[in-house]
Scaffold this motif. Structure first.
Motif, PDB file in Angstrom:
ATOM      1  N   ARG A   1       0.834  -1.203   0.000  1.00 41.11           N
ATOM      2  CA  ARG A   1       0.000   0.000   0.000  1.00 41.11           C
ATOM      3  C   ARG A   1       0.871   1.256   0.000  1.00 41.11           C
ATOM      4  O   ARG A   1       0.617   2.210  -0.740  1.00 41.11           O
ATOM      5  CB  ARG A   1      -0.918   0.000   1.219  1.00 41.11           C
ATOM      6  N   ASN A   2       1.901   1.245   0.818  1.00 40.15           N
ATOM      7  CA  ASN A   2       2.822   2.390   0.891  1.00 40.15           C
ATOM      8  C   ASN A   2       3.523   2.603  -0.453  1.00 40.15           C
ATOM      9  O   ASN A   2       3.606   3.732  -0.957  1.00 40.15           O
ATOM     10  CB  ASN A   2       3.859   2.139   1.984  1.00 40.15           C
ATOM     11  N   ASN A   3       4.017   1.514  -1.044  1.00 37.03           N
ATOM     12  CA  ASN A   3       4.747   1.622  -2.302  1.00 37.03           C
ATOM     13  C   ASN A   3       3.856   2.095  -3.445  1.00 37.03           C
ATOM     14  O   ASN A   3       4.290   2.864  -4.310  1.00 37.03           O
ATOM     15  CB  ASN A   3       5.383   0.279  -2.655  1.00 37.03           C
ATOM     16  N   LYS A   4       2.591   1.655  -3.439  1.00 37.78           N
ATOM     17  CA  LYS A   4       1.657   2.104  -4.473  1.00 37.78           C
ATOM     18  C   LYS A   4       1.403   3.596  -4.366  1.00 37.78           C
ATOM     19  O   LYS A   4       1.253   4.286  -5.381  1.00 37.78           O
ATOM     20  CB  LYS A   4       0.342   1.325  -4.364  1.00 37.78           C
ATOM     21  N   THR A   5       1.351   4.099  -3.135  1.00 37.11           N
ATOM     22  CA  THR A   5       1.155   5.544  -2.927  1.00 37.11           C
ATOM     23  C   THR A   5       2.322   6.328  -3.527  1.00 37.11           C
ATOM     24  O   THR A   5       2.131   7.343  -4.198  1.00 37.11           O
ATOM     25  CB  THR A   5       1.041   5.854  -1.419  1.00 37.11           C
TER      26      THR A   5
ATOM     27  N   LYS B   1       2.268   6.093  -7.316  1.00 35.23           N
ATOM     28  CA  LYS B   1       1.223   6.955  -7.865  1.00 35.23           C
ATOM     29  C   LYS B   1       1.685   8.400  -7.884  1.00 35.23           C
ATOM     30  O   LYS B   1       1.461   9.129  -8.855  1.00 35.23           O
ATOM     31  CB  LYS B   1      -0.053   6.819  -7.039  1.00 35.23           C
ATOM     32  N   ALA B   2       2.341   8.815  -6.808  1.00 34.92           N
ATOM     33  CA  ALA B   2       2.828  10.194  -6.723  1.00 34.92           C
ATOM     34  C   ALA B   2       3.893  10.474  -7.779  1.00 34.92           C
ATOM     35  O   ALA B   2       4.003  11.594  -8.284  1.00 34.92           O
ATOM     36  CB  ALA B   2       3.380  10.472  -5.324  1.00 34.92           C
TER      37      ALA B   2
ATOM     38  N   GLU C   1       9.945   9.964   3.600  1.00 28.25           N
ATOM     39  CA  GLU C   1       9.202   8.808   3.117  1.00 28.25           C
ATOM     40  C   GLU C   1      10.111   7.601   2.936  1.00 28.25           C
ATOM     41  O   GLU C   1      11.306   7.747   2.701  1.00 28.25           O
ATOM     42  CB  GLU C   1       8.529   9.124   1.770  1.00 28.25           C
TER      43      GLU C   1
ATOM     44  N   TYR D   1      10.453   3.563   1.068  1.00 30.18           N
ATOM     45  CA  TYR D   1       9.994   2.613   0.060  1.00 30.18           C
ATOM     46  C   TYR D   1      10.451   1.235   0.518  1.00 30.18           C
ATOM     47  O   TYR D   1      11.617   1.042   0.874  1.00 30.18           O
ATOM     48  CB  TYR D   1      10.598   2.947  -1.302  1.00 30.18           C
TER      49      TYR D   1
END
Length: 276
Positions: free
Chosen positions: A32-36, A39-40, A111, A113
């Protein structure tokens, strides 16, 4: 009594469980974190142009030289590490997180990853751009265990390669030779620049002072103020009459005359007059 012990046992188990969760992250949370983050950075990732070794060198040689001039890390070492750690800028971490040196999140407030490495879902630092990664690489090395490397000449890439391994930067026993091979293959040492003795002394003093500030300790060894606060200087490990005289804009003969010295011998803890 038994009830009290039971409550204490349950409390300890819950506390340990919470502490464990703080230190780890589940696969679902990592995805979920990596997808955010992906996406950014969707536009940047979509427009990403794969590097060749030469295009990587052309792209990052300037920032590597800038970091060398600031801190004394040979540009050849910075480039070789970036090329080796990031697959010439084409690794997942480089493309998604702008992380060219594989630096993990320890002590990082930004942040992260997540990617399997030494452990499952290891956290790696995320940067706004590759240049930020290069700057953080220099800052990352300003630790006590790497301090001796900053006393090397800034064009001594072999000393840096072996010194990084000795200080624990990498676990691969071939790491020094791998870096040296990259440097020789692409002639990266052409970006390294020598420095005068005075430039070296001033750079060492500045960088070692920053390292001491980072670890919350008073400046020591070669770290001194260029302008003396009084007329005396206490000899420290690694000092010579020559580098002391350069720090305080004296000649060796002037320094010897101020201290009525017949030879160049000094010892740690000796108090020298450095101003009349």
């Amino acid at each position: 009594m038994h009830k009290t012990l039971y409550i204490l046992l349950v409390t300890c188990i819950v506390f340990a469980s919470c502490s464990s969760r703080k230190k780890t992250i589940s696969d679902r949370q990592a995805r979920r974190n990596n997808k955010t983050i992906q996406k950014a950075n969707k536009e940047a990732i979509a427009n990403y142009q794969a590097y060749t070794a030469q295009s990587y060198i052309d792209r990052f040689k300037t920032v590597a030289v800038q970091e060398m001039n600031l801190y004394g890390i040979p540009a050849s070492i910075t480039l070789a590490q970036g090329m080796f750690e990031s697959g010439n800028g084409n690794s997942e971490l480089a493309k998604v997180a702008n992380n060219h040196f594989g630096i993990k999140c320890n002590g990082w407030n930004g942040e992260g990853y997540y990617k399997d490495d030494d452990n499952a879902n290891d956290c790696f630092r995320v940067y706004k751009n590759p240049e930020e990664s290069f700057r953080d690489h220099s800052d990352f090395l300003k630790k006590k265990r790497y301090a001796a490397l900053f006393e090397l000449d800034k064009n001594d890439y072999e000393g840096w390669a072996y010194g990084l391994k000795a200080a624990g930067y990498a676990t691969n026993p071939q790491y020094p030779q791998l870096l040296i091979n990259v440097i020789k293959k692409y002639n990266l040492d052409r970006f390294d620049r020598p420095e005068t003795d005075l430039q070296k002394i001033k750079r060492e003093d500045r960088v070692l002072a920053e390292i001491n500030d980072n670890i919350g300790q008073p400046a020591k060894d070669a770290v001194v103020q260029e302008t003396p606060v009084d007329k005396y200087y206490i000899v420290r490990q690694g000092d010579t009459l020559y580098n002391i005289s350069k720090r305080f804009s004296l000649t060796v003969d002037e320094l010897k005359a101020l201290n009525n010295m017949a030879d160049n011998n000094i010892k740690i803890g000796q108090k020298l007059v450095i101003a009349q």
